[in-house]
Write a protein that holds these residues in place. Structure first.
Motif, short mmCIF file in Angstrom:
data_model
loop_
_atom_site.label_atom_id
_atom_site.label_comp_id
_atom_site.label_asym_id
_atom_site.label_seq_id
_atom_site.Cartn_x
_atom_site.Cartn_y
_atom_site.Cartn_z
N PHE A 39 13.32 10.27 11.37
CA PHE A 39 12.87 9.28 11.37
C PHE A 39 12.07 8.58 12.22
N ASP A 40 12.28 7.95 13.14
CA ASP A 40 10.97 7.32 13.92
C ASP A 40 10.03 7.20 14.01
N PHE A 41 9.59 8.16 13.54
CA PHE A 41 7.72 8.79 13.24
C PHE A 41 7.64 8.46 12.35
N GLY A 42 8.45 8.39 11.37
CA GLY A 42 8.31 8.03 9.91
C GLY A 42 8.33 6.41 9.84
N VAL A 43 8.48 5.83 10.46
CA VAL A 43 8.64 4.62 10.40
C VAL A 43 7.69 3.77 11.39
N MET A 44 7.40 4.60 12.85
CA MET A 44 6.38 4.22 13.34
C MET A 44 4.47 4.67 12.47
N PHE A 45 4.65 5.29 11.43
CA PHE A 45 3.76 6.02 11.00
C PHE A 45 3.60 4.68 9.50
N ALA A 46 4.50 4.42 9.16
CA ALA A 46 3.89 2.89 8.53
C ALA A 46 3.35 1.70 9.09
N HIS A 47 3.80 1.74 10.42
CA HIS A 47 2.97 0.87 11.17
C HIS A 47 1.58 1.14 11.01
N ILE A 48 1.53 2.11 10.95
CA ILE A 48 -0.44 2.35 10.99
C ILE A 48 -1.12 2.67 9.40
N ALA A 49 0.05 2.82 8.69
CA ALA A 49 -0.67 2.67 7.61
C ALA A 49 -0.71 0.98 7.83
N ILE A 50 0.57 -0.49 7.38
CA ILE A 50 0.41 -1.45 7.00
C ILE A 50 -1.16 -1.67 7.88
N VAL A 51 -1.13 -1.09 9.26
CA VAL A 51 -2.27 -1.89 9.74
C VAL A 51 -3.37 -1.06 9.59
N SER A 52 -3.88 -0.03 8.61
CA SER A 52 -5.18 0.56 8.62
C SER A 52 -5.98 -0.26 7.45
N ASP A 53 -4.65 -0.59 6.56
CA ASP A 53 -4.67 -1.74 5.26
C ASP A 53 -5.42 -2.65 5.82
N GLU A 54 -4.84 -3.59 6.49
CA GLU A 54 -5.15 -5.17 7.02
C GLU A 54 -6.95 -4.65 7.14
N LEU A 55 -6.81 -3.72 8.36
CA LEU A 55 -8.16 -3.64 8.43
C LEU A 55 -9.43 -2.76 7.81
N TRP A 56 -8.80 -2.71 6.91
CA TRP A 56 -9.89 -2.24 5.49
C TRP A 56 -9.87 -0.80 6.17
N LEU A 57 -9.31 0.13 6.38
CA LEU A 57 -9.60 1.77 7.14
C LEU A 57 -8.83 2.54 6.54
N GLU A 58 -9.15 3.40 6.44
CA GLU A 58 -8.31 4.79 5.47
C GLU A 58 -8.21 5.12 6.64
N VAL A 59 -6.93 5.94 6.15
CA VAL A 59 -5.83 7.12 7.12
C VAL A 59 -6.21 8.24 6.60
N ASP A 60 -6.25 9.70 7.17
CA ASP A 60 -6.19 10.32 6.61
C ASP A 60 -4.53 11.65 7.74
N LEU A 61 -3.47 11.96 7.04
CA LEU A 61 -2.40 12.56 8.30
C LEU A 61 -2.56 13.35 8.57
N ILE A 62 -3.38 14.69 8.77
CA ILE A 62 -3.31 16.35 8.96
C ILE A 62 -2.87 16.85 10.46
N ARG A 63 -2.51 18.02 9.57
CA ARG A 63 -2.12 18.59 10.79
C ARG A 63 -3.31 19.81 11.58
N LEU A 64 -3.79 19.84 12.82
CA LEU A 64 -4.94 20.07 13.21
C LEU A 64 -4.82 22.44 13.60
N GLU A 65 -4.62 23.05 13.47
CA GLU A 65 -4.20 24.14 14.13
C GLU A 65 -4.71 24.06 15.46
#
Length: 269
Positions: A208-234
């Motif tokens: 749950f905490d990680f989801g909270v943190m990812f919300a912060h990343i999404a919001i600040v990225s949107d504010e800075l006109w950035l796009e974010v893809d969350l992926i798992r790198l093999e």
């Protein structure tokens, strides 16, 4: 105040005025929830808002907070549904702050006589909210968080926007202020790890905490006109680390047209 500003000013509120919130404001919260994109598309969720201004509803569990309103969050039980819940709930909490409302997560409490499921959706967490009795905000320096140097390794000199993204992630609230995340910044990629514990995998509230943190990343990225893809790198998944578990990587792109805001992506490939 908008959600971005709220990240740097938010504090958990545990004492409220017992004054009603307008029906228009409650409707705005419901409408905002409907518009939040899921971190993991396909996981069904639902919320319910309980009016407790007459103090007729009682809590069960530990560390309860008496509040004039409670928001119950329900979700389908699927892989990483807790992380998805944290992502949505933190955005709700920040949005409430823009409306002048304080809130706090009650991870070990639920409402007595309230259902623990709605159809195929399981009760996940309770949020207390309402008009705060005292200050709604705290200053950034008042947040009890680890220093950025303790949480993130920068493999190269980061652009300014990367340090802003990581700083917003650093300020994310977590269960018992455990701050389970660790970061490695390489170019436009932010690799995200979970601090190892005695468990083989992250616990319920850690996800749950990680989801909270990812919300912060999404919001600040949107504010800075950035796009974010969350992926798992093999290539990282297959590695073994002594003190951490690999969670996801945030690949951050600058927009082609910074004069036009683009929607932040929140999907996992």
């Amino acid at each position: 105040m908008d959600q971005y500003e709220a990240i740097f000013l938010r504090q958990s509120v545990r004492k409220f005025k017992w004054t009603p919130v307008s029906s228009d404001t409650l409707t705005k919260i419901g409408t905002f929830y409907e518009d939040i994109p899921a971190l993991f598309p396909g996981i069904g969720t639902e919320i319910g808002i309980t009016d407790n201004t007459d103090r007729s509803h009682q809590l069960k569990g530990f560390f309860g907070v008496k509040a004039p309103y409670y928001l119950s969050f329900y979700s389908e039980v699927r892989d990483r549904y807790q992380m998805n819940a944290g992502y949505i709930c933190e955005q709700l909490s920040l949005y409430m702050m823009t409306l002048g409302l304080g809130s706090c997560f009650l991870g070990m409490s639920s409402l007595k006589n309230a259902p623990l499921a709605r159809g195929n959706k399981k009760f996940v967490i309770l949020m207390a909210f309402g008009t705060p009795e005292k200050s709604l905000i705290r200053r950034q320096y008042e947040a009890h968080r680890k220093k950025l140097s303790e949480l993130c390794v920068f493999r190269d000199r980061p652009p300014k926007w990367m340090t802003q993204v990581v700083e917003a992630a650093r300020l994310a609230p977590s269960d018992m202020n455990s701050q389970p995340w660790r970061f490695v910044s390489v170019g436009s990629r932010l690799h995200i790890f979970s601090k190892k514990s005695n468990m083989d995998k992250p616990g319920k509230w850690e996800e749950f905490d990680f989801g909270v943190m990812f919300a912060h990343i999404a919001i600040v990225s949107d504010e800075l006109w950035l796009e974010v893809d969350l992926i798992r790198l093999e290539n990282i998944v297959q590695k073994s680390f002594n003190s951490s578990h690999y969670v996801l990587s945030a690949v951050i792109h600058g927009t082609e047209n910074p004069g036009k805001m683009k929607d932040t992506k929140s999907c996992v490939n």
